[in-house]
Scaffold this motif. Structure first.
Motif, PDB file in Angstrom:
ATOM      1  N   ASP A  60       0.903  -1.193   0.017  1.00 50.31           N
ATOM      2  CA  ASP A  60       0.312  -0.089   0.005  1.00 50.31           C
ATOM      3  C   ASP A  60       0.793   1.074   0.026  1.00 50.31           C
ATOM      4  O   ASP A  60       1.600   1.480   0.872  1.00 50.31           O
ATOM      5  CB  ASP A  60      -0.908  -0.142   1.256  1.00 50.31           C
ATOM      6  CG  ASP A  60      -1.906   1.077   1.261  1.00 50.31           C
ATOM      7  OD1 ASP A  60      -1.634   2.121   0.388  1.00 50.31           O
ATOM      8  OD2 ASP A  60      -2.815   1.387   2.293  1.00 50.31           O
ATOM      9  N   SER A  63      -0.543   4.707   2.510  1.00 54.45           N
ATOM     10  CA  SER A  63      -0.696   4.669   3.813  1.00 54.45           C
ATOM     11  C   SER A  63      -0.227   6.081   4.485  1.00 54.45           C
ATOM     12  O   SER A  63       0.746   6.437   4.010  1.00 54.45           O
ATOM     13  CB  SER A  63       0.073   3.618   4.547  1.00 54.45           C
ATOM     14  OG  SER A  63       0.114   3.710   5.827  1.00 54.45           O
ATOM     15  N   ASP A  65       1.048   6.412   7.169  1.00 48.75           N
ATOM     16  CA  ASP A  65       2.385   6.107   7.892  1.00 48.75           C
ATOM     17  C   ASP A  65       3.394   5.710   7.065  1.00 48.75           C
ATOM     18  O   ASP A  65       4.475   5.262   7.442  1.00 48.75           O
ATOM     19  CB  ASP A  65       2.325   4.979   8.883  1.00 48.75           C
ATOM     20  CG  ASP A  65       1.272   5.471  10.075  1.00 48.75           C
ATOM     21  OD1 ASP A  65       1.325   6.752  10.414  1.00 48.75           O
ATOM     22  OD2 ASP A  65       0.511   4.885  10.639  1.00 48.75           O
ATOM     23  N   GLU A  68       3.211   0.458   3.216  1.00 50.08           N
ATOM     24  CA  GLU A  68       3.085  -0.750   4.213  1.00 50.08           C
ATOM     25  C   GLU A  68       2.803  -2.056   3.431  1.00 50.08           C
ATOM     26  O   GLU A  68       2.187  -1.971   2.349  1.00 50.08           O
ATOM     27  CB  GLU A  68       1.745  -0.494   5.162  1.00 50.08           C
ATOM     28  CG  GLU A  68       1.938   0.440   5.872  1.00 50.08           C
ATOM     29  CD  GLU A  68       0.636   0.687   6.861  1.00 50.08           C
ATOM     30  OE1 GLU A  68       0.898   1.143   8.173  1.00 50.08           O
ATOM     31  OE2 GLU A  68      -0.465   0.302   6.337  1.00 50.08           O
ATOM     32  N   CYS A 111       8.794  -5.893   0.011  1.00 56.28           N
ATOM     33  CA  CYS A 111       9.532  -5.262   0.839  1.00 56.28           C
ATOM     34  C   CYS A 111      10.495  -4.196   0.305  1.00 56.28           C
ATOM     35  O   CYS A 111      10.560  -3.075   0.657  1.00 56.28           O
ATOM     36  CB  CYS A 111      10.366  -6.053   1.925  1.00 56.28           C
ATOM     37  SG  CYS A 111       9.604  -7.092   2.926  1.00 56.28           S
ATOM     38  N   ALA A 114       8.615  -1.320  -1.097  1.00 58.71           N
ATOM     39  CA  ALA A 114       8.115  -0.349  -0.249  1.00 58.71           C
ATOM     40  C   ALA A 114       9.124   0.548   0.536  1.00 58.71           C
ATOM     41  O   ALA A 114       8.767   1.638   0.618  1.00 58.71           O
ATOM     42  CB  ALA A 114       7.468  -1.293   1.098  1.00 58.71           C
ATOM     43  N   ARG A 118       9.248   4.640   0.134  1.00 60.08           N
ATOM     44  CA  ARG A 118       9.268   5.607   1.171  1.00 60.08           C
ATOM     45  C   ARG A 118      10.172   6.629   0.892  1.00 60.08           C
ATOM     46  O   ARG A 118      10.197   7.515   1.412  1.00 60.08           O
ATOM     47  CB  ARG A 118       9.692   4.644   2.394  1.00 60.08           C
ATOM     48  CG  ARG A 118       9.949   5.359   3.649  1.00 60.08           C
ATOM     49  CD  ARG A 118      10.485   4.670   4.904  1.00 60.08           C
ATOM     50  NE  ARG A 118      11.089   3.242   4.370  1.00 60.08           N
ATOM     51  CZ  ARG A 118      11.550   2.518   5.180  1.00 60.08           C
ATOM     52  NH1 ARG A 118      11.163   2.580   6.527  1.00 60.08           N
ATOM     53  NH2 ARG A 118      12.032   1.454   4.956  1.00 60.08           N
TER      54      ARG A 118
END
Length: 121
Positions: A60, A63, A65, A68, A111, A114, A118
């Motif tokens: 996602d 998100s 935060d 994720e 991973c 993601a 980020r």
């Protein structure tokens, strides 16, 4: 059908999902509009499953935060949940699931994506 929630092209162009494994074949994820609620990038299902209703992994990218992992797996049995709770009791909105180790490749790619997403946010 494997699905990825729609996201503006400029945001997803740099997110490399890599090849996904579907029914034993490698191919790129497909974009299917699901609305603007979230952006899920599909990475694959259990390579030995016969199709739907199988363990799967997504990222996602929308998100609040940061990126994720979203995982689908079998609910863990009571003994496993109890053992896991000794290390990390789940919150009311959490559960313990099982993902087969043969999905490590898809999870590793998710991973990596993601983590890369980020740094782009």
């Amino acid at each position: 059908m494997d699905r990825i929630a729609r996201r503006p092209a400029a945001s997803t162009a740099s997110l490399d999902a890599g090849p996904a494994v579907r029914d034993g074949r490698r191919n790129l994820p497909q974009l299917v509009p699901l609305g603007a609620i979230m952006a899920l990038v599909f990475f694959g299902t259990d390579p030995t499953s016969g199709g739907g209703n199988c363990p799967a992994v997504w990222v996602d990218t929308d998100s609040a935060d940061g990126p994720e992992l979203v995982l689908q797996g079998k609910f863990a049995d009571a003994a496993t949940r109890t053992a896991c709770s000794q290390d990390s009791p789940p919150a009311d909105d959490e559960t313990v699931i099982r993902i087969p180790a043969r999905m490590v490749e898809q999870i590793r790619k998710a991973c990596d994506a993601a983590e890369a997403a980020r740094t782009q946010l």
